[in-house]
Design a protein around this motif. Structure first.
Motif, PDB file in Angstrom:
ATOM      1  N   PRO A 225      -9.318 -10.312   0.747  1.00  0.00           N
ATOM      2  CA  PRO A 225      -8.514  -9.214   0.197  1.00  0.00           C
ATOM      3  C   PRO A 225      -7.086  -9.620  -0.155  1.00  0.00           C
ATOM      4  O   PRO A 225      -6.444  -8.948  -0.977  1.00  0.00           O
ATOM      5  CB  PRO A 225      -8.525  -8.171   1.323  1.00  0.00           C
ATOM      6  N   ARG A 226      -6.582 -10.685   0.439  1.00  0.00           N
ATOM      7  CA  ARG A 226      -5.208 -11.102   0.178  1.00  0.00           C
ATOM      8  C   ARG A 226      -5.076 -12.005  -1.040  1.00  0.00           C
ATOM      9  O   ARG A 226      -3.990 -12.453  -1.367  1.00  0.00           O
ATOM     10  CB  ARG A 226      -4.646 -11.836   1.404  1.00  0.00           C
ATOM     11  N   THR A 227      -6.195 -12.289  -1.704  1.00  0.00           N
ATOM     12  CA  THR A 227      -6.132 -13.150  -2.884  1.00  0.00           C
ATOM     13  C   THR A 227      -5.833 -12.371  -4.157  1.00  0.00           C
ATOM     14  O   THR A 227      -5.535 -12.972  -5.193  1.00  0.00           O
ATOM     15  CB  THR A 227      -7.462 -13.902  -3.078  1.00  0.00           C
ATOM     16  N   GLY A 228      -5.924 -11.054  -4.104  1.00  0.00           N
ATOM     17  CA  GLY A 228      -5.811 -10.263  -5.324  1.00  0.00           C
ATOM     18  C   GLY A 228      -4.415  -9.742  -5.588  1.00  0.00           C
ATOM     19  O   GLY A 228      -3.479  -9.930  -4.808  1.00  0.00           O
ATOM     20  N   ARG A 229      -4.276  -9.063  -6.710  1.00  0.00           N
ATOM     21  CA  ARG A 229      -3.008  -8.472  -7.108  1.00  0.00           C
ATOM     22  C   ARG A 229      -2.601  -7.401  -6.107  1.00  0.00           C
ATOM     23  O   ARG A 229      -3.431  -6.766  -5.480  1.00  0.00           O
ATOM     24  CB  ARG A 229      -3.125  -7.879  -8.511  1.00  0.00           C
ATOM     25  N   GLY A 230      -1.294  -7.223  -5.991  1.00  0.00           N
ATOM     26  CA  GLY A 230      -0.778  -6.290  -5.002  1.00  0.00           C
ATOM     27  C   GLY A 230      -0.353  -6.985  -3.726  1.00  0.00           C
ATOM     28  O   GLY A 230       0.271  -6.367  -2.860  1.00  0.00           O
TER      29      GLY A 230
ATOM     30  N   MET B 142       3.040 -13.060  -3.968  1.00  0.00           N
ATOM     31  CA  MET B 142       2.550 -14.282  -4.604  1.00  0.00           C
ATOM     32  C   MET B 142       2.295 -15.404  -3.603  1.00  0.00           C
ATOM     33  O   MET B 142       1.247 -16.045  -3.621  1.00  0.00           O
ATOM     34  CB  MET B 142       3.546 -14.746  -5.661  1.00  0.00           C
ATOM     35  N   ASN B 143       3.259 -15.660  -2.706  1.00  0.00           N
ATOM     36  CA  ASN B 143       3.106 -16.775  -1.773  1.00  0.00           C
ATOM     37  C   ASN B 143       1.965 -16.557  -0.795  1.00  0.00           C
ATOM     38  O   ASN B 143       1.302 -17.507  -0.372  1.00  0.00           O
ATOM     39  CB  ASN B 143       4.419 -17.000  -1.008  1.00  0.00           C
ATOM     40  N   VAL B 144       1.728 -15.296  -0.426  1.00  0.00           N
ATOM     41  CA  VAL B 144       0.591 -14.993   0.450  1.00  0.00           C
ATOM     42  C   VAL B 144      -0.711 -15.204  -0.306  1.00  0.00           C
ATOM     43  O   VAL B 144      -1.688 -15.749   0.238  1.00  0.00           O
ATOM     44  CB  VAL B 144       0.692 -13.551   0.989  1.00  0.00           C
TER      45      VAL B 144
END
Length: 401
Positions: free
Chosen positions: A264-269, A272-274
């Motif tokens: 879930p942390r790969t998407g938009r929102g 960027m660094n995460v």
């Protein structure tokens, strides 16, 4: 007369027996001394019998030679190898050589180097930490960061106190205790304490990667949750996030963790660094289940010039690390849709180059890769050969091609 002669004969025999016993004892002592000398001056390289000559060679300044000899010393029986190093440390005048000896006892070959876990590593690093050269001390403190889970370069008295407590303990007892305490310190650290703790992660990650026992201690202590919290709280710097990402990769998180918390942390929102660290976490051969998701992310980058510039290369690096050739046509399609430096280099070098073995060249644009695919796709499995190069649209105006 007969009695006197008999007594003389008896005493003569006693004397002969005593002399023989003395000779045998002296010979045994000599043999023992010789054996100990052979142990101490053991042949450690190329049949050369004299370690003093080896020390002289180290002083000639060839750091590769120093590392090789250090590896051979570290591979000897533990007590014997350390005794040789300890007795001769003061004869080694070359700073480079002493640094390489530390490296050889901390790491072991084959390449890529991995942590050796030598039972005398604390003793060896103490030689470095108390060495008169600041350069040698620095190397020792660097290696100690992943053993003590502390940075003694900032507090030398703290090192001396730590060494006094730990010097005679089994190495794994020291490591496991330190690891548990470190995870707990990360869990409870105040905001002002976090940067110093996170700076240690670059060293700690190598230990977690290479040693299953210490890795399991970290997992049992809740390291996955602690590191995950640092990824999501939004306060870590890019350098700290990178260190957290490396530590998470070293822990070999299970698929359930990656699906539920990383994907879930790969998407938009997501910052960027995460996103970059979450994408990197997916890049291992065990994560073929993530290929479709990463492919979709890559295609989505075509709609946003910033994503194409800053995220696309991380996505294709992860895909290349997963090592699934099915993504080759998609990568070529992404280059065809944009055909600028961002994709010719970003996708061509970091993705296609790693998957195909083709050396990067700025002339390798969409047309070149399309032609390459037609010539070379037969080397891949049939299901890969049958995948067409997709025709992808872009919502931003192409800047070249």
């Amino acid at each position: 007369q007969d009695k006197l002669a008999s007594e003389r004969q008896r005493r003569l025999q006693q004397t002969k027996t005593w002399k023989r016993q003395q000779t045998e004892a002296q010979y045994a002592e000599y043999q023992g001394t010789l054996a100990r000398a052979r142990d101490r001056l053991a042949v450690i390289d190329g049949g050369a019998p004299d370690i003093v000559r080896k020390i002289a060679e180290l002083n000639e300044g060839d750091w590769r030679r120093a590392f090789a000899i250090g590896c051979e010393l570290a591979a000897m029986p533990a007590d014997q190898g350390f005794a040789l190093l300890n007795e001769n440390w003061g004869r080694i005048t070359s700073v480079d050589a002493r640094q390489q000896l530390l490296k050889a006892w901390y790491f072991t070959v084959p390449y890529p180097l991995h942590v050796r876990m030598h039972p005398h590593i604390l003793d060896v690093l103490h030689l470095g930490a108390t060495d008169p050269s600041p350069g040698v001390q620095g190397w020792a403190f660097d290696y100690l960061r992943s053993i003590a889970f502390e940075d003694f370069a900032e507090n030398y008295p703290a090192y001396l106190a730590w060494h006094a407590r730990q010097a005679n303990r089994p190495l794994y007892d020291v490591l496991k205790e330190g690891c548990r305490e470190y995870v707990e310190r990360l869990r409870t650290a105040a905001a002002t304490e976090r940067p110093a703790l996170l700076r240690l992660l670059g060293n700690v990650a190598a230990l977690l990667r290479d040693d299953e026992a210490v890795r399991q201690v970290a997992l049992d202590a809740g390291a996955l949750d602690v590191f995950s919290g640092y990824l999501s709280d939004g306060t870590a710097t890019p350098q700290e996030l990178s260190a957290v990402g490396s530590a998470l990769m070293a822990l070999h998180p299970p698929e359930s963790y990656l699906r539920n918390l990383t994907l879930p942390r790969t998407g938009r929102g997501t910052p960027m660094n995460v996103r970059l660290e979450a994408i990197r976490l997916l890049g291992t051969p065990q994560n073929k289940w993530a290929v479709d998701h990463l492919e979709q992310l890559l295609v989505q980058c075509l709609a946003d010039p910033d994503e194409l510039k800053h995220i696309a290369h991380s996505i294709v690096q992860a895909l290349a690390a997963i090592d699934d050739p099915r993504v080759i046509p998609t990568m070529i399609g992404v280059i065809a849709a944009d055909n600028t430096y961002d994709t010719v280099y970003g996708v061509g070098y970091f993705g296609l180059g790693k998957l195909t073995g083709v050396e990067y060249d700025e002339k390798h644009d969409a047309a070149w890769w399309g032609n390459w695919w037609e010539i070379n796709k037969a080397r891949f499995p049939r299901e890969v050969q049958e995948r067409p190069i997709p025709v992808l649209g872009t919502t931003h105006e192409p800047r070249g091609g």
